[in-house]
Design an enzyme around this catalytic site. Structure first.
Site, PDB file in Angstrom:
ATOM      1  N   ASP A  96     -45.304  79.298  47.383  1.00  0.00           N
ATOM      2  CA  ASP A  96     -43.855  79.401  47.468  1.00  0.00           C
ATOM      3  C   ASP A  96     -43.505  80.873  47.625  1.00  0.00           C
ATOM      4  OD1 ASP A  96     -41.057  78.674  47.077  1.00  0.00           O
ATOM      5  OD2 ASP A  96     -41.823  76.960  45.955  1.00  0.00           O
ATOM      6  N   ASP A 198     -38.476  79.709  50.129  1.00  0.00           N
ATOM      7  CA  ASP A 198     -37.290  79.381  49.352  1.00  0.00           C
ATOM      8  C   ASP A 198     -36.022  79.900  50.038  1.00  0.00           C
ATOM      9  OD1 ASP A 198     -36.558  78.317  46.655  1.00  0.00           O
ATOM     10  OD2 ASP A 198     -35.672  80.311  46.452  1.00  0.00           O
ATOM     11  N   GLU A 253     -37.043  76.499  53.609  1.00  0.00           N
ATOM     12  CA  GLU A 253     -35.996  75.691  52.981  1.00  0.00           C
ATOM     13  C   GLU A 253     -34.661  76.102  53.581  1.00  0.00           C
ATOM     14  OE1 GLU A 253     -34.363  74.439  48.555  1.00  0.00           O
ATOM     15  OE2 GLU A 253     -34.812  76.512  48.993  1.00  0.00           O
ATOM     16  N   HIS A 329     -39.022  69.253  43.562  1.00  0.00           N
ATOM     17  CA  HIS A 329     -38.649  69.693  42.211  1.00  0.00           C
ATOM     18  C   HIS A 329     -37.142  69.865  42.027  1.00  0.00           C
ATOM     19  CE1 HIS A 329     -38.518  73.208  44.661  1.00  0.00           C
ATOM     20  NE2 HIS A 329     -37.930  73.878  43.697  1.00  0.00           N
ATOM     21  N   ASP A 330     -36.377  69.752  43.116  1.00  0.00           N
ATOM     22  CA  ASP A 330     -34.912  69.846  43.022  1.00  0.00           C
ATOM     23  C   ASP A 330     -34.249  68.482  43.189  1.00  0.00           C
ATOM     24  OD1 ASP A 330     -35.058  72.654  42.828  1.00  0.00           O
ATOM     25  OD2 ASP A 330     -34.909  72.907  45.003  1.00  0.00           O
TER      26      ASP A 330
HETATM   27  C1  GLC Z   1     -34.464  76.748  45.917  1.00  0.00           C
HETATM   28  C2  GLC Z   1     -35.456  76.186  44.924  1.00  0.00           C
HETATM   29  C3  GLC Z   1     -34.758  75.971  43.610  1.00  0.00           C
HETATM   30  C4  GLC Z   1     -34.255  77.300  43.117  1.00  0.00           C
HETATM   31  C5  GLC Z   1     -33.392  78.005  44.166  1.00  0.00           C
HETATM   32  C6  GLC Z   1     -33.222  79.446  43.843  1.00  0.00           C
HETATM   33  O1  GLC Z   1     -33.465  75.857  46.214  1.00  0.00           O
HETATM   34  O2  GLC Z   1     -36.040  75.036  45.437  1.00  0.00           O
HETATM   35  O3  GLC Z   1     -35.578  75.355  42.665  1.00  0.00           O
HETATM   36  O4  GLC Z   1     -33.502  77.134  41.955  1.00  0.00           O
HETATM   37  O5  GLC Z   1     -33.947  77.956  45.452  1.00  0.00           O
HETATM   38  O6  GLC Z   1     -34.448  80.107  44.011  1.00  0.00           O
END
Ligand code: GLC
Ligand code: CA
Length: 558
Positions: A96, A198, A253, A329-330
């Site tokens: 990540d 991320d 992402e 995980h979200d």
């Molecule tokens: C992304 C991650 C999440 C995190 C956010 C800030 O969305 O997947 O878990 O809280 O970024 O880093």
């Protein structure tokens, strides 16, 4: 063909996967102990959520040192060992990369906030207050409140799209970009195969920092905080500096991307990213335009789900590649969120898996998804996620736009903590996850729902996933076949065709707890996979009725 086009990638949330030393926190050695399990499942690569040094305000998405493993998870040597052990088994490692922001405890930030004229001063985004002392604009943080935090020493505010402990890096500064590229090369030298990036589409900020039109003077998160003006330029530069020359896989992402943005981001000829995680199909159980955002839930809209996925299939056809996912995980657990975890846990888990893995793209499996783990039915005090807590404070206590009861109802359906309970390995105390005190409550259903039980069950989600993964590895039609959505307006059935040369497969699922009748097209053929045990692989069938959450792939005759 690139290796990842017929691969299946497995996401590990290290904190909750496997604890090897009894401190209650999952760790790298724990992952290594489970590599044979992952090999048995058949996945090609692991994506590890952040394992770097971090105060853990946002479970590691707040990093103080990009090159050091957090002692909670082990050492850099443990990571080297895990990478080597994975590679020995033919499993790749994707890390990540959190490059939109760091922790406020990062040495970069500590220096930056000290003065306006040191090497790190412009590593973050600092702006003067408005004449009345207010923040520079009304942008909101994704974790509630203003996206700006004041630092008296600099007499300036810094920008943070997430918690105030996660200051955003200033990508306008070439030194920042080079520091990130160096870090990426460092991990390449340690044999990392690729990156999950991320919120990468937030790195470029519109330098005008204009207020949003907002009569209520609330801090809100809106469009300007995504897909900024130099986003493509920065990502292309990263491709030239690292991703291309060092051939690292990249999955970005991309919270607010439309399928049009996506096409620009992943079109190979533009040299940016290999895939992106889109969010559009995950919003199908959210009331559109509601002030409570994702906490304003509604039942899943199946028509919207399949039409959105189909739109993305069409948009990227021959112009890029989709990353396919329902869980991470979200996100909450699919059987609880969209299926039926009470009466049809196995059926709904496998039905959603069928329609996802039948699409063109690279499927991602989130730990526990392969055994049909469910949302725990927690009470408010049991949750620990910063997003949930800050949003509760904002929406329930301050804005008073949602009641505490309704917030809790939404949390039980969609909150991020639903996916973060420890992995359920067996029915021993704490599900075999730890011999100590787990850092987070387990889902109380672990004596029934766990890896050991599932692998032996007549109806095994794990074996179903094994078979899906095997199909992805062996059947070109899943990789390259044309996609065509059928019955686009049916509210319960998700049915599509994949076509390669003379081959035609029908992928179908009933995403409801009531029996549905299929009409309109031929449904006789040979079973490729099916989630009701009376339909056997290889059997010739005529399907007219789909039972609750029944799913199958059928090869139609030439
Ligand atoms: C992304 C991650 C999440 C995190 C956010 C800030 O969305 O997947 O878990 O809280 O970024 O880093
Ligand atoms: Ca541990």
């Amino acid at each position: 063909m690139a290796w990842w086009k017929n691969a299946v990638i497995y996401q590990i949330y290290p904190k909750s996967f496997m604890d090897s030393n009894g401190d209650g926190i999952g760790d790298l050695k724990g992952i290594e102990q489970k590599l044979d399990y992952l090999k048995q499942l058949g996945v090609d690569a692991l994506w590890l959520s952040p394992i770097y040094l971090s105060p853990q305000v946002d479970n590691g998405y707040d990093i103080t040192n990009y090159r050091q493993v957090d002692p909670h998870f082990g050492t850099n040597a443990d990571l080297a060992q895990l990478i080597a052990a994975s590679h020995q088994r033919g499993i790749k490692i994707i890390m990540d990369m959190v490059a939109n922001h760091t922790s406020d405890q990062s040495p970069w930030f500590l220096e930056s906030k000290r003065s306006r004229d040191n090497y790190f001063s412009d590593f973050y985004i600092w702006r003067d207050p408005k004449p009345n002392g207010d923040p520079p604009n009304n942008w909101g943080s994704n974790f509630g409140g203003s996206a700006w935090e004041y630092v008296p020493k600099r007499k300036q505010y810094y920008l943070h799209y997430y918690a105030k402990e996660q200051p955003d890096l200033n990508w306008e500064n070439p030194l920042v970009r080079q520091a990130i590229y160096d870090m990426m090369r460092y991990w390449k030298a340690h044999h990392v195969d690729g990156w999950r990036m991320d919120v990468i589409t937030s790195i470029s900020k519109d330098q005008r920092f204009l207020d949003y039109p907002n009569p209520h003077h609330l801090s809100v998160v809106m469009g300007n905080q995504n897909n900024g003006p130099r986003m493509h330029e920065f990502i292309h530069e990263m491709h030239n500096e690292v991703l291309g020359p060092f051939s690292m896989l990249s999955i970005g992402e991309s919270p607010a991307a439309t399928s049009t943005d996506a096409r620009l981001l992943v079109d190979p000829s533009r040299e940016e990213l290999d895939m992106i995680f889109t969010f559009e199909h995950m919003h199908v159980d959210r009331q559109p335009g509601n002030i409570n955002g994702r906490w304003a839930i509604q039942p899943i809209n199946v028509v919207q789900l399949k039409q959105t996925l189909a739109k993305w299939q069409d948009a990227l056809r021959d112009h890029g590649w989709n990353a396919l996912y329902f869980e991470n995980h979200d996100r909450a657990r699919t059987p609880s969120r969209w299926g039926n975890d009470l009466h049809y846990r196995y059926e709904s888990a496998t039905a959603f898996a069928t329609v996802l893995h039948g699409l063109q793209g690279t499927p991602f499996i989130y730990q526990g998804e392969e055994i049909g783990m469910t949302n725990p039915h927690f009470s408010l005090a049991d949750y620990e996620d910063i997003e949930l807590k800050t949003n509760y404070e904002k929406l329930v206590n301050q804005q008073k736009t949602i009641s505490s009861d309704n917030f809790l109802k939404a949390a039980r359906k969609i909150s991020r903590d639903n996916a973060r309970t420890p992995m359920q390995w067996n029915d021993s105390p704490n599900a075999g996850f730890t011999s100590g005190q787990p850092w987070f409550k387990l889902n109380p259903n672990y004596p029934q729902v766990n890896v050991a039980a599932d692998q032996q069950a007549a109806k095994s989600v794990f074996r179903y996933y094994q078979r899906l993964i095997h199909l992805r590895h062996t059947q070109d039609i899943l990789t390259t076949g044309q996609f065509e959505l059928l019955l686009p307006d049916d509210p319960h059935l998700f049915v599509y065709r994949r076509v390669l040369d003379h081959m035609q497969w029908l992928v179908m699922a009933n995403l409801s707890a009531e029996q549905q009748t299929l009409t309109d097209f031929p449904t006789s053929g040979e079973i490729v996979i099916a989630n009701y045990p009376d339909l056997q692989v290889g059997q010739n069938v005529q399907v007219n009725v789909l039972r609750p959450y029944e799913a199958a792939i059928i090869a139609l005759p030439d």
